[in-house]
Design a protein around this motif. Structure first.
Motif, PDB file in Angstrom:
ATOM      1  N   ASP A 206      12.320  68.619 -26.046  1.00 53.97           N
ATOM      2  CA  ASP A 206      12.566  69.792 -26.907  1.00 53.97           C
ATOM      3  C   ASP A 206      11.278  70.569 -27.162  1.00 53.97           C
ATOM      4  O   ASP A 206      11.284  71.812 -27.183  1.00 53.97           O
ATOM      5  CB  ASP A 206      13.177  69.353 -28.246  1.00 53.97           C
ATOM      6  CG  ASP A 206      14.581  68.791 -28.074  1.00 53.97           C
ATOM      7  OD1 ASP A 206      15.241  69.178 -27.091  1.00 53.97           O
ATOM      8  OD2 ASP A 206      14.998  67.950 -28.897  1.00 53.97           O
TER       9      ASP A 206
ATOM     10  N   ASP B   2      10.439  74.458 -26.260  1.00 57.15           N
ATOM     11  CA  ASP B   2       9.948  75.358 -27.312  1.00 57.15           C
ATOM     12  C   ASP B   2       8.627  76.009 -26.898  1.00 57.15           C
ATOM     13  O   ASP B   2       8.384  77.185 -27.157  1.00 57.15           O
ATOM     14  CB  ASP B   2       9.781  74.563 -28.607  1.00 57.15           C
ATOM     15  CG  ASP B   2       9.619  75.463 -29.816  1.00 57.15           C
ATOM     16  OD1 ASP B   2      10.408  76.426 -29.948  1.00 57.15           O
ATOM     17  OD2 ASP B   2       8.684  75.232 -30.611  1.00 57.15           O
TER      18      ASP B   2
ATOM     19  N   TYR C  39      16.572  77.840 -21.496  1.00 57.63           N
ATOM     20  CA  TYR C  39      17.589  76.990 -22.122  1.00 57.63           C
ATOM     21  C   TYR C  39      17.927  75.827 -21.199  1.00 57.63           C
ATOM     22  O   TYR C  39      18.082  76.017 -19.989  1.00 57.63           O
ATOM     23  CB  TYR C  39      18.853  77.793 -22.455  1.00 57.63           C
ATOM     24  CG  TYR C  39      18.655  78.658 -23.674  1.00 57.63           C
ATOM     25  CD1 TYR C  39      18.930  78.176 -24.958  1.00 57.63           C
ATOM     26  CD2 TYR C  39      18.131  79.940 -23.557  1.00 57.63           C
ATOM     27  CE1 TYR C  39      18.708  78.956 -26.084  1.00 57.63           C
ATOM     28  CE2 TYR C  39      17.901  80.730 -24.675  1.00 57.63           C
ATOM     29  CZ  TYR C  39      18.189  80.225 -25.936  1.00 57.63           C
ATOM     30  OH  TYR C  39      17.955  80.992 -27.053  1.00 57.63           O
TER      31      TYR C  39
ATOM     32  N   GLN D 294      26.401  70.102 -28.742  1.00 59.69           N
ATOM     33  CA  GLN D 294      25.583  71.117 -29.417  1.00 59.69           C
ATOM     34  C   GLN D 294      24.693  71.859 -28.419  1.00 59.69           C
ATOM     35  O   GLN D 294      24.568  73.086 -28.478  1.00 59.69           O
ATOM     36  CB  GLN D 294      24.727  70.438 -30.489  1.00 59.69           C
ATOM     37  CG  GLN D 294      23.941  71.434 -31.334  1.00 59.69           C
ATOM     38  CD  GLN D 294      23.087  70.737 -32.404  1.00 59.69           C
ATOM     39  OE1 GLN D 294      23.303  69.568 -32.703  1.00 59.69           O
ATOM     40  NE2 GLN D 294      22.128  71.457 -32.950  1.00 59.69           N
ATOM     41  N   ALA D 295      24.084  71.094 -27.488  1.00 62.24           N
ATOM     42  CA  ALA D 295      23.208  71.718 -26.486  1.00 62.24           C
ATOM     43  C   ALA D 295      24.001  72.649 -25.568  1.00 62.24           C
ATOM     44  O   ALA D 295      23.529  73.721 -25.187  1.00 62.24           O
ATOM     45  CB  ALA D 295      22.505  70.637 -25.670  1.00 62.24           C
ATOM     46  N   ARG D 296      25.243  72.244 -25.228  1.00 62.43           N
ATOM     47  CA  ARG D 296      26.078  73.112 -24.367  1.00 62.43           C
ATOM     48  C   ARG D 296      26.478  74.378 -25.108  1.00 62.43           C
ATOM     49  O   ARG D 296      26.519  75.470 -24.532  1.00 62.43           O
ATOM     50  CB  ARG D 296      27.323  72.343 -23.919  1.00 62.43           C
ATOM     51  CG  ARG D 296      28.114  73.089 -22.830  1.00 62.43           C
ATOM     52  CD  ARG D 296      29.236  72.224 -22.280  1.00 62.43           C
ATOM     53  NE  ARG D 296      29.736  72.755 -21.031  1.00 62.43           N
ATOM     54  CZ  ARG D 296      30.768  73.611 -20.920  1.00 62.43           C
ATOM     55  NH1 ARG D 296      31.387  74.025 -22.024  1.00 62.43           N
ATOM     56  NH2 ARG D 296      31.156  74.044 -19.732  1.00 62.43           N
ATOM     57  N   GLU D 297      26.752  74.215 -26.390  1.00 61.07           N
ATOM     58  CA  GLU D 297      27.099  75.385 -27.210  1.00 61.07           C
ATOM     59  C   GLU D 297      25.943  76.387 -27.233  1.00 61.07           C
ATOM     60  O   GLU D 297      26.148  77.604 -27.105  1.00 61.07           O
ATOM     61  CB  GLU D 297      27.426  74.910 -28.632  1.00 61.07           C
ATOM     62  CG  GLU D 297      28.243  75.896 -29.459  1.00 61.07           C
ATOM     63  CD  GLU D 297      29.628  76.142 -28.887  1.00 61.07           C
ATOM     64  OE1 GLU D 297      30.032  77.309 -28.872  1.00 61.07           O
ATOM     65  OE2 GLU D 297      30.281  75.181 -28.431  1.00 61.07           O
ATOM     66  N   GLU D 298      24.726  75.875 -27.391  1.00 63.63           N
ATOM     67  CA  GLU D 298      23.538  76.752 -27.395  1.00 63.63           C
ATOM     68  C   GLU D 298      23.373  77.450 -26.048  1.00 63.63           C
ATOM     69  O   GLU D 298      23.028  78.636 -25.983  1.00 63.63           O
ATOM     70  CB  GLU D 298      22.284  75.922 -27.697  1.00 63.63           C
ATOM     71  CG  GLU D 298      22.141  75.524 -29.149  1.00 63.63           C
ATOM     72  CD  GLU D 298      20.880  74.692 -29.400  1.00 63.63           C
ATOM     73  OE1 GLU D 298      20.012  74.641 -28.496  1.00 63.63           O
ATOM     74  OE2 GLU D 298      20.764  74.101 -30.485  1.00 63.63           O
TER      75      GLU D 298
ATOM     76  N   GLU E 141      26.034  80.166 -25.700  1.00 66.35           N
ATOM     77  CA  GLU E 141      25.673  81.303 -26.568  1.00 66.35           C
ATOM     78  C   GLU E 141      24.540  82.127 -25.944  1.00 66.35           C
ATOM     79  O   GLU E 141      24.575  83.360 -25.954  1.00 66.35           O
ATOM     80  CB  GLU E 141      25.254  80.787 -27.944  1.00 66.35           C
ATOM     81  CG  GLU E 141      25.013  81.909 -28.947  1.00 66.35           C
ATOM     82  CD  GLU E 141      24.559  81.387 -30.306  1.00 66.35           C
ATOM     83  OE1 GLU E 141      23.960  82.178 -31.062  1.00 66.35           O
ATOM     84  OE2 GLU E 141      24.778  80.192 -30.593  1.00 66.35           O
ATOM     85  N   ALA E 142      23.542  81.426 -25.385  1.00 64.19           N
ATOM     86  CA  ALA E 142      22.415  82.124 -24.760  1.00 64.19           C
ATOM     87  C   ALA E 142      22.875  82.944 -23.561  1.00 64.19           C
ATOM     88  O   ALA E 142      22.439  84.086 -23.360  1.00 64.19           O
ATOM     89  CB  ALA E 142      21.353  81.117 -24.324  1.00 64.19           C
TER      90      ALA E 142
ATOM     91  N   ASN F 297      24.920  86.102 -24.562  1.00 60.43           N
ATOM     92  CA  ASN F 297      24.114  87.222 -25.062  1.00 60.43           C
ATOM     93  C   ASN F 297      23.718  88.197 -23.957  1.00 60.43           C
ATOM     94  O   ASN F 297      23.385  89.352 -24.223  1.00 60.43           O
ATOM     95  CB  ASN F 297      22.832  86.693 -25.724  1.00 60.43           C
ATOM     96  CG  ASN F 297      23.109  86.035 -27.059  1.00 60.43           C
ATOM     97  OD1 ASN F 297      24.139  86.298 -27.680  1.00 60.43           O
ATOM     98  ND2 ASN F 297      22.222  85.152 -27.499  1.00 60.43           N
TER      99      ASN F 297
END
Length: 725
Positions: free
Chosen positions: A171, A175, A186, A237-241, A244-245, A248
């Protein structure tokens, strides 16, 4: 979709084995020691090109084939190789889910001294794998190669390597990419465990876990299973992010998200591929190349997300006769031939190799190619595909191929090689200027000729290496990107060209001038029986404003010196100015006037008056309080804010005068004036002080008086030169 398929099919020649849509041209790039060569070695093993994996520490990897690379454990020259990959569903059952793809790989150096190798590779690649260390994250050279990839608009995926090491943090590495590189990065997979407990990865797109068999020492056996219960929430959660990315920036995914529908795997994959090819998204994957985990998913990602030659915008160039007219070169086997020579290399067995990337058309053995720069045609006698240090002769190369030619002359890095009826000049790669130099000289007379030939060949291969003779000091100077770069050049001179050479710091080209007015008289009288020699001249000397140069004029009246002898006196004065008086350095910024003299009807001649001019000049200079001037460089350093104090202190120690300090985008720009004599070794010092994150540029500014405290040392060092003068 059918129309697109027809279009793609039409650009491929029926005779080519792998169509362009199943071809990938990729580079492996990263900071030194992030694991590029190890990753490449594992890729070649799993793709079946080699049957035993080598290691950098053992000096037996495929792409590090030079002796110098194997001894030092670093990559020096970019190595090209080709492998073939068929995507599999399960590592044990080997259920094939696709057809074979051809992957052309270039393993690039990580050391900043060999940045030209990365630069020219990025120029011809369609995609790149940027490797990052899971412990160190984004390192200084990571930033450099990232900028190079951005400059040439190369789509890339990120591979966070060394997940097995103590302190690995996936992570934090992601970052780091977002903060330091400004990347829209991502993860498309996440690690299962870390450090000693790294077991595999979770594929967020397909929602499957890839678990490696701990009993398999080579990493060939792995199982594709359901995501472990303890990781389901984290993976969701990681797949959701990720979704979402992607939403966009991609309308197809955005519509599904707004409507609350499930995003199918193939639709998500296609969207990630679209964004990656447009450099709007950086997919991030993880693993450990050394521990042989996560490399197969990396290969799948290369196939799934990095572009083929058909997925990138056409190459653009200029008309050879009208540089304002831009021309597109679409990837098409059936178009006219166009390629770019991006690297030269001298092979001990076949001679000079010219590496080239084909953008359109085909090139067969026996064809004639045209070089718009030289306006010359040449016949192609041999075409080769490259496997690191192995050469494989082929009959034909096609659009999208990276290959090598043998035997062509007058080709330099960046030349366009094309069909004569298609005169185009593609944009060549750009290279930085050398930042460090040293003087070299052959140890024996026999080495002199071999050294000249060796340096010429090395300069042809490496655009960041220069060699030239300093006209003032007579030294042969070699210049490059760093001390390691020049060390490798000297090593190659010795091994490949059998040249023994001494090396040392280049001599500084100091200057001399005067600080007050004076008069001087010179007489040259020789009587040796019969006709003698007689010359006599009187001059005045005064300082000229700094930068105004040297002015010599005659103010002789009444025929004290006949007109035909004025010229020889001026020649003598100029010779004395060129040779200097204090330490044999050229004099600057002074006014000389010839005011008087005398001659002999019989004995006077041109040589006598030239000698009189030299003597008069030396006499006047000794009375005019001569001083030494040293070259001052204008230096600009760009550094992250935290290293500003260290760099300021170092510049002050080098007798530098700080002119200004400016803040620029989280970095500081220092402008200073520093004597050239104090700048040797600065490239190494600035890297050390800033952990490699600062850079600098330097250019000549002016000459200033040498401080009295170091004049004696300079004069002592140049006594032999002054004595010869």
């Amino acid at each position: 979709m059918e129309a697109a398929a027809v279009t793609k099919k039409s650009v491929n020649s029926p005779s080519r084995q792998y169509p362009m849509e199943r071809t990938r041209n990729i580079g492996i790039a990263a900071h030194i020691d992030a694991g590029k060569t190890t990753t490449t070695e594992r890729i070649l093993f799993y793709a079946g090109l080699i049957h035993k994996m080598g290691d950098v520490d053992d000096g037996n990897t495929v792409t590090d084939w030079m002796e110098q690379e194997r001894e030092r454990g670093i990559t020096i020259t970019s190595a090209a190789t080709t492998c073939y990959w068929t995507q599999k569903e399960d590592g044990i059952a080997k259920t094939f889910v696709g057809i074979a793809h051809r992957i052309n790989i270039i393993d690039t150096p990580g050391h900043v001294d060999f940045t030209a190798e990365v630069e020219r590779s990025m120029r011809v690649l369609d995609g790149a794998v940027a490797v990052f260390c899971a412990v160190a994250g984004v390192q200084p050279q990571s930033e450099t190669v990232w900028r190079q990839a951005t400059k040439y608009k190369v789509p890339r995926i990120a591979f966070v390597n060394k997940m097995d090491r103590t302190g690995a943090n996936f992570d934090r590495a992601v970052d780091d990419m977002r903060k330091k590189l400004g990347a829209y990065a991502y993860p498309i997979n996440i690690p299962i465990g870390k450090e000693d407990f790294l077991k595999g990865v979770v594929d967020l797109v397909s929602q499957k876990a890839i678990i490696y068999d701990e009993t398999d020492a080579v990493g060939l056996k792995y199982s594709v299973v359901e995501i472990p219960e303890e990781m389901k929430e984290q993976a969701a959660q990681a797949r959701e992010e990720l979704i979402e990315a992607v939403s966009n920036k991609d309308d197809t995914i955005a519509e599904l998200v707004i409507e609350g529908k499930e995003v199918p795997v193939d639709v998500l994959k296609a969207a990630i591929r679209r964004l990656t090819c447009k450099i709007e998204l950086i997919p991030v994957i993880c693993g450990s190349a050394f521990k042989k985990k996560g490399v197969q998913p990396l290969l799948d990602a290369v196939i799934d997300y990095l572009p083929s030659p058909l997925d990138i915008p056409p190459a653009t160039g200029h008309d050879a006769d009208d540089l304002t007219q831009r021309i597109d070169v679409p990837s098409d086997d059936n178009a006219k031939f166009c390629s770019l020579a991006f690297k030269l290399w001298t092979d001990p067995f076949v001679g000079k190799l010219i590496f080239f990337r084909v953008y359109s058309g085909q090139l067969k053995k026996g064809d004639t190619i045209y070089n718009p720069r030289t306006r010359k045609r040449e016949r192609v006698s041999r075409v080769m595909m490259i496997q690191a240090d192995k050469r494989i002769d082929v009959e034909t190369t096609y659009a999208g191929d990276i290959a090598a030619l043998v035997g062509l002359r007058n080709i330099t890095t960046g030349d366009t090689l094309c069909d004569e009826s298609f005169e185009i000049m593609l944009e060549p790669p750009t290279f930085p200027e050398p930042v460090i130099s040293m003087a070299v000289e052959p140890k024996t007379k026999q080495d002199r000729e071999k050294m000249s030939e060796g340096l010429q060949r090395l300069a042809e291969e490496d655009p960041t290496f220069r060699c030239f003779t300093n006209e003032e000091t007579g030294q042969l100077i070699i210049a490059g990107m760093g001390e390691l770069h020049l060390e490798i050049i000297r090593d190659r001179l010795q091994r490949e060209f059998k040249v023994e050479a001494n090396a040392g710091a280049p001599q500084i080209a100091y200057r001399e001038t005067i600080t007050k007015s004076a008069e001087g008289e010179g007489k040259f009288i020789r009587q040796s029986g019969g006709r003698g020699q007689y010359g006599h001249a009187c001059i005045t000397l005064e300082p000229n404003p700094r930068g105004k140069g040297v002015e010599v004029e005659s103010k002789v009246v009444g025929g004290a010196i006949p007109k035909e002898f004025i010229g020889p006196v001026i020649d003598g004065i100029n010779e004395a100015i060129k040779g200097g008086v204090l330490a044999g350095f050229q004099m600057v910024d002074l006014k000389v006037a010839i005011v008087d003299g005398s001659f002999h009807e019989v004995d006077s001649n041109e040589l006598a008056f030239k000698m009189a001019g030299i003597f008069a000049m030396k006499d006047a200079v000794k009375k005019a309080n001569p001083i030494l001037l040293e070259p001052i460089m204008k230096v600009e350093c760009t550094t992250p804010d935290e290293y500003q104090g260290d760099l300021l202190g170092d510049l002050n120690r080098r007798r530098g005068k700080i002119q200004s300090i400016e803040a620029k985008n989280n970095s500081t720009s220092l402008n200073a004036e520093v004597p050239l004599a104090e700048m040797f070794g600065y490239s190494t010092a600035i890297r050390s002080l800033s952990k490699g994150r600062a850079s600098y540029s330097m250019e000549p500014l002016c000459f200033e008086p040498v401080p009295s405290s170091i004049v004696t040392a300079i004069l002592d060092a140049n006594k032999p030169k002054a004595a010869r003068t």
